[in-house]
Structure formats: C-alpha cells, structure tokens
Design a protein around this motif. Structure first.
Motif, PDB file in Angstrom:
ATOM      1  N   VAL A 173       0.849  -1.193   0.000  1.00 17.72           N
ATOM      2  CA  VAL A 173       0.000   0.000   0.000  1.00 17.72           C
ATOM      3  C   VAL A 173       0.888   1.247   0.000  1.00 17.72           C
ATOM      4  O   VAL A 173       0.680   2.181  -0.773  1.00 17.72           O
ATOM      5  CB  VAL A 173      -0.945  -0.005   1.222  1.00 17.72           C
ATOM      6  N   GLU A 174       1.892   1.249   0.872  1.00 17.76           N
ATOM      7  CA  GLU A 174       2.883   2.319   0.862  1.00 17.76           C
ATOM      8  C   GLU A 174       4.206   1.724   0.395  1.00 17.76           C
ATOM      9  O   GLU A 174       4.795   0.882   1.093  1.00 17.76           O
ATOM     10  CB  GLU A 174       3.049   2.924   2.252  1.00 17.76           C
ATOM     11  N   PRO A 181       0.979  -3.110   4.398  1.00 21.95           N
ATOM     12  CA  PRO A 181       0.463  -4.359   3.825  1.00 21.95           C
ATOM     13  C   PRO A 181       0.564  -4.399   2.300  1.00 21.95           C
ATOM     14  O   PRO A 181       0.635  -3.365   1.651  1.00 21.95           O
ATOM     15  CB  PRO A 181      -0.999  -4.363   4.268  1.00 21.95           C
ATOM     16  N   MET A 183      -1.035  -5.462  -1.445  1.00 22.60           N
ATOM     17  CA  MET A 183      -2.373  -5.421  -2.041  1.00 22.60           C
ATOM     18  C   MET A 183      -2.611  -6.716  -2.808  1.00 22.60           C
ATOM     19  O   MET A 183      -1.766  -7.153  -3.578  1.00 22.60           O
ATOM     20  CB  MET A 183      -2.486  -4.216  -2.963  1.00 22.60           C
TER      21      MET A 183
ATOM     22  N   PRO B  94       7.894   6.692   4.659  1.00 20.94           N
ATOM     23  CA  PRO B  94       7.934   7.475   5.892  1.00 20.94           C
ATOM     24  C   PRO B  94       8.596   6.671   7.016  1.00 20.94           C
ATOM     25  O   PRO B  94       8.483   5.448   7.046  1.00 20.94           O
ATOM     26  CB  PRO B  94       6.456   7.729   6.201  1.00 20.94           C
ATOM     27  N   VAL B 140       0.233   0.230  10.482  1.00 20.79           N
ATOM     28  CA  VAL B 140      -0.689   0.882   9.564  1.00 20.79           C
ATOM     29  C   VAL B 140      -1.710  -0.155   9.115  1.00 20.79           C
ATOM     30  O   VAL B 140      -1.356  -1.264   8.766  1.00 20.79           O
ATOM     31  CB  VAL B 140       0.067   1.382   8.307  1.00 20.79           C
ATOM     32  N   ASN B 142      -5.165  -0.978   6.580  1.00 18.33           N
ATOM     33  CA  ASN B 142      -5.726  -0.568   5.294  1.00 18.33           C
ATOM     34  C   ASN B 142      -6.636   0.641   5.388  1.00 18.33           C
ATOM     35  O   ASN B 142      -6.694   1.459   4.504  1.00 18.33           O
ATOM     36  CB  ASN B 142      -6.527  -1.724   4.707  1.00 18.33           C
ATOM     37  N   ILE B 145      -4.863   4.283   5.923  1.00 19.20           N
ATOM     38  CA  ILE B 145      -3.839   4.766   4.998  1.00 19.20           C
ATOM     39  C   ILE B 145      -4.306   6.050   4.322  1.00 19.20           C
ATOM     40  O   ILE B 145      -5.393   6.142   3.790  1.00 19.20           O
ATOM     41  CB  ILE B 145      -3.541   3.707   3.911  1.00 19.20           C
ATOM     42  N   LYS B 147      -3.598   7.776   1.327  1.00 22.68           N
ATOM     43  CA  LYS B 147      -2.898   7.617   0.037  1.00 22.68           C
ATOM     44  C   LYS B 147      -2.605   8.968  -0.584  1.00 22.68           C
ATOM     45  O   LYS B 147      -3.502   9.751  -0.820  1.00 22.68           O
ATOM     46  CB  LYS B 147      -3.726   6.768  -0.923  1.00 22.68           C
TER      47      LYS B 147
END
Lengths: 418, 149
Positions: A173-174, A181, A183, B94, B140, B142, B145, B147
C-alpha cells in the motif's frame, strides 16, 4: 615425449584456468578500453561523452542510433556513421524527448519516450528521412516515475512489444514502507508490471488497442526478440529490500543475493508472478514473497519458471541474442546481457557492472552463464562511483557487439580477431 | 575574589563547551547506528545515493532546511525534485516509527558526515515538526492509509 605430454597438460590446464577465471587482457597492443575480455576478443571505444546512452541499434551499413536518457544538446536520439578511423562520427541528432527504447524494423526506426512510441521512416541506407515528423504509434502509457522507461522489441509479424514497469517495489500500500500491507490482487498489474503488445504500423494506439502479452514482470529493461526460437525473451529486475522490509527472515547477505534476476522466455498469456513470488537460484524454487504469506522458504509450482536465474540486483538493462558469425561457434544464438550493476546489495559489496553471456542450444540455455566483458566500473564498484555502467547492447552488421554506457555516454565495440 | 569568579567562569564555560561537543559526538555516533540500519541500503554508506533512483545526501544546500529534512524522514518523499540536473525516482517510505531522538541523531549524523558541515538537529526541533495531533504510527492498517497519490 613424457615432457611434451606434461607440458601440454600444464598448458591446457592453464588455458582452462585462464579461460574460466582470468580472461586474458591483451595489454601489449591495446588496453581493450579498460575491459577484461575472453582470449581473442578486443574492445575499442568508438564514441564517448554523450551522457546517458540507453539502448542502441545499428543499421545494415554500420550506422548507429542511440536513445538517450538525458537530452544531449536538446536532443534525445543520436545518429552516428562509421568514420574512416573506425570510430563513430555523430552526424545528426533529433527528437526532443528522453527515453530508452530504440529499434530498426521493416524500414522504420522505432524510439520510445517514457509514455509513447514513435517511428521514423528510413531511406534505403536506413537513414531517417524526416527527423521532425515521426509517426506516433503508441501513446498514453503510464509513467509514475518509478520503472518508467519503455523498452521495445519487434517480432517478424508486425508486432511491437513494450515493457510497462510496475511503479512499485513489491505492491505494498505504501511503497517500500516496512510493515505496510501488500495489495491482493495487486491493482498495478492492470496497466503495468508486464509486457504489452501493439501493432507496429498503427497510429495512436493506447492501452485499449494493445494486449497485455505477459504479466507479473516487475520491470524489464533488457528484452530481445529471439529469431532462432521466434519468441520474446526478457530480463526482469527483481524486487528490492528483503532485509529492510523483513529483517527477521532475511539477513543482509541473503538480501544481497536474492531474489534472482531472471531471464524469461515469454509466450502470450504468461505470468511471471511478481509481486506474489520471486525466484531463488540457490534452491531453484519459486518462493512465496514475504508480503504474501511467505517465510523465505515456502515455494509454489505456479507461475513461469525462468530460463536463466542470475544473482540478485545486478540490474539487467540490455539483452542481445547473437545471430552473427564473427564470434566463435560457442556464441552463436547465445544471449549477451548488460548488467547495469547493483545498488541494493549494500552493505554487502556491489555486483554486476559487466556484460555476461549465456550459451544456447536448440533455443534453450546450454551451460552456465559467464562474465564476458568486465571492468566498466573501474576502481570503484558502486552506483555513484562507477566510471561506466553497461546499459544497451546491439549487434553490428559485421558481427561485432556494441555496448553502451548510460553514465558517461561511452559506446564500446567488441570484436573477435581470428 | 575577582580571581575566583574568573576561574569559575572559565571552568563553567569549559564544562559547558565540553558537554556540548560531547553531546554532538554522541548524537553523531548514535545517528550512525540509525543510518546504517534504516538509510544505508538506499543512500549508501558514503551518502552518495544511487543515480536516477535514490538522491545523494552530499548536497550542501539541502542541509540548510532542518524542518524539511525532519519532515522528509517523518513523512517520506514522493516528490520529483532535481538535484544537479538529475531526477530521483524511488519512493522514500515514511519513518515516523523512529523516535524523535533517533531522528535528531540520524539527521545530526548526516549533517556532519559525507563532507557536510551543518549543525545538530535537536529532539525539540523534531518534536515541533511531528505534530501533536499525529502520534507516531506504529502500525498501519488498510483503513487508515492516507494515500498521497
């Protein structure tokens, strides 16, 4: 007689040894442009100082087109002619866009930016007729600033294959964030992380006009249409940071060596498995990625198996099947790979920065890969410290192998002297 | 009497200066440990980075803005900023999970290594950039987040 046999044995074992680990460097006549090559080969610098020379291609008369990753005097494509002294002479430059892909096919020069593919009509000497007005073949491809270059290859059936790299390391996700996590399914794969096929002669094609020829390829820079097998071969840049993201599963040494950099023979519809799996050449298995429930050991039989697996992070940027006759028989139909050189092996020593060779027989790899040309980096083997970094490969009409460097813009010509 | 106050003054000053230097050296030392663990794999042991991918930490003008440096460590970076005419493409994650002390130390290390000569970064300066409304994100999920793309 006894002495003669002993002498011969000594000589042959020396040759074996020399051939395997210390390719001869013919320093008397030529320093081979600083490169180490197998016996009988020589290298010369035929052009230098053009900055980021990415992929290259040659015309039937020995002219060379180079695609630049950084504009040179405002232009992104350079055209060189062979000059009398055996060097390349810059005769024209055009195209105000950066990019990587360049190829000649069916009377056209094809070149890619990071979002589009153009083609320029060639005359009978394979020189571009109108440098200012190319036809736009493909447009609107994704460029999200990571793995954004578009490499190209053409088959003999009027198709062009374009790599669209995944804008991600492992589809978290990041991106690259420890603990973020993954995807599932990875949404990136709908428009990137694969090879797309388009028609080589139709204008303004977009995603909807092409087909996703193969998926699960994180990023491909080196690719080539193998005319001996009539199939596409690609070199994948494997994922990074196994240790950074999963220090409890991978130490820095394992993280430097894994995952394998893979060569795949691609057929329509293939899935090489990124980001769900990676290949481990130490155990010859497709390992479940740690983001997707893997533990560094769990393997699967799903997904495409590589034709060749190299150590991790070497960054294969160029692939060229050798179809000419100049080099010894061993090289016929084999594959040369330009390894740009690693960064993601730190704190372990970096690796790559050389051109490797894999012998092929009947369309399959036949024997172990070996380093063919080494020494591009010079004294400091690191991404910033390397003097030169191999990127593009091309075969000349006389059967010589050309290698480009995208660090300082050097072009090398490697020949075999009978 | 006057003599004694001079002596005390000098002694106090020396102790103060020694303590300062010691603090700086300690912070650099601790910062190097953080750097080697968290930053080195992308920015390299000598801070030279990776051309086209991971930016170098050797450019003096980027050492001037402490707040920006702190913010990049906390929030990561996806911006395309050219350095010496070159763009860097890899996303930086980050690192808000690092403590204020660790961030102060690692930035102090960077600002005093690889040819850089810039001042220390204090814990208070890091705390000021890390807004009280956003405590350190340990994990973190889902749903939370944010985005950016």
């Amino acid at each position: 007689m006894k002495y003669l046999i002993t002498g011969l044995l000594l000589l042959s074992s020396y040759q074996l040894f020399a051939g395997e680990t210390h390719p001869s460097r013919n320093k008397k006549n030529n320093d081979n442009a600083g490169l180490t090559l197998p016996a009988g080969f020589t290298a010369t610098v035929v052009a230098e100082g053009y900055g980021s020379v990415r992929h290259i291609t040659l015309t039937k008369t020995g002219g060379l087109y180079a695609k630049l990753g950084k504009l040179y005097k405002g232009k992104g494509i350079l055209y060189f002619k062979q000059s009398a002294d055996g060097k390349l002479e810059l005769v024209s430059s055009f195209g105000k866009y950066i990019g990587t892909g360049i190829a000649i096919k069916n009377g056209y020069l094809y070149a890619s930016s990071n979002t589009e593919v153009f083609r320029y009509k060639l005359n009978d000497k394979e020189e571009v007729i109108d440098t200012a007005n190319p036809e736009k073949i493909i447009t609107g491809l994704l460029d999200r600033h990571e793995h954004e270059t578009k490499s190209i290859a053409l088959d003999n059936n009027n198709n062009i294959y374009v790599n669209i790299g995944a804008y991600s390391n492992a589809c978290q996700v990041e991106d690259r964030k420890k603990g973020s996590p993954s995807m599932k399914p990875c949404p990136i794969l709908d428009s990137a992380g694969g090879i797309w096929m388009f028609k080589a002669d139709q204008l303004n094609q977009t995603y909807k006009d092409g087909i996703r020829y193969a998926t699960g390829l994180r990023n491909v820079v080196g690719l080539d249409w193998n005319t001996a097998t009539n199939s596409l071969f690609v070199m994948q840049h494997g994922r990074d940071q196994l240790h950074d993201l999963f220090p409890e599963m991978y130490d820095t040494k394992q993280s430097a060596e894994l995952p394998s950099e893979c060569m795949y023979e691609i057929k329509k519809g293939d899935n090489a498995g990124w980001p769900y799996i990676y290949y481990d050449h130490l155990v010859n298995k497709k390992i479940i990625a740690p983001e997707y429930g893997g533990d560094g050991k769990k393997s699967t039989d799903e997904y495409l198996t590589p034709a060749v697996a190299f150590p991790g992070h070497l960054a294969p940027n160029g692939l060229q099947f050798y179809s000419a006759k100049q080099f010894p028989d061993k090289y016929k139909n084999g594959a040369f790979i330009a390894f740009h050189g690693s960064w993601n092996r730190a704190p372990e020593p970096q690796e790559g920065y050389y051109v490797a060779f894999v012998p092929f027989k009947n369309g399959k790899p036949n024997g172990k890969w070996e380093v063919f040309a080494n020494g591009f980096a010079g004294a400091t083997i690191s991404p910033r410290g390397a003097e030169h970094r191999p990127c593009g490969l091309a075969q000349g009409p006389d059967g010589s192998l050309y290698v480009s460097d995208d660090s300082k813009g050097t072009i090398y010509k490697i020949s075999y002297n009978k | 009497m006057k003599k004694i106050s001079y002596i005390s003054f000098f002694t106090a000053t020396s102790i103060y200066l020694f303590a300062q230097t010691n603090t700086l050296q300690d912070s650099i030392k601790r910062g190097k440990v953080v750097y080697n663990k968290v930053c080195l794999s992308c920015h390299m042991a000598d801070g030279s980075g990776v051309p086209k991918m991971n930016p170098p930490l050797t450019v003096a003008e980027y050492m001037n803005d402490k707040k920006k440096m702190i913010s990049i460590v906390l929030k990561g970076m996806n911006d395309r900023i050219p350095i010496d005419d070159e763009y860097y493409s890899n996303a930086m994650a980050p690192h808000a999970d690092l403590s204020n002390q660790q961030i102060a130390d690692v930035l102090t290390y960077v600002r005093n290594s690889f040819g850089n000569k810039a001042g220390a970064v204090s814990v208070a300066e890091v705390a000021a950039v890390r807004t009280p409304a956003k405590p350190a994100a340990k994990s973190v999920s889902n749903n939370t987040i944010n985005k950016k793309q």
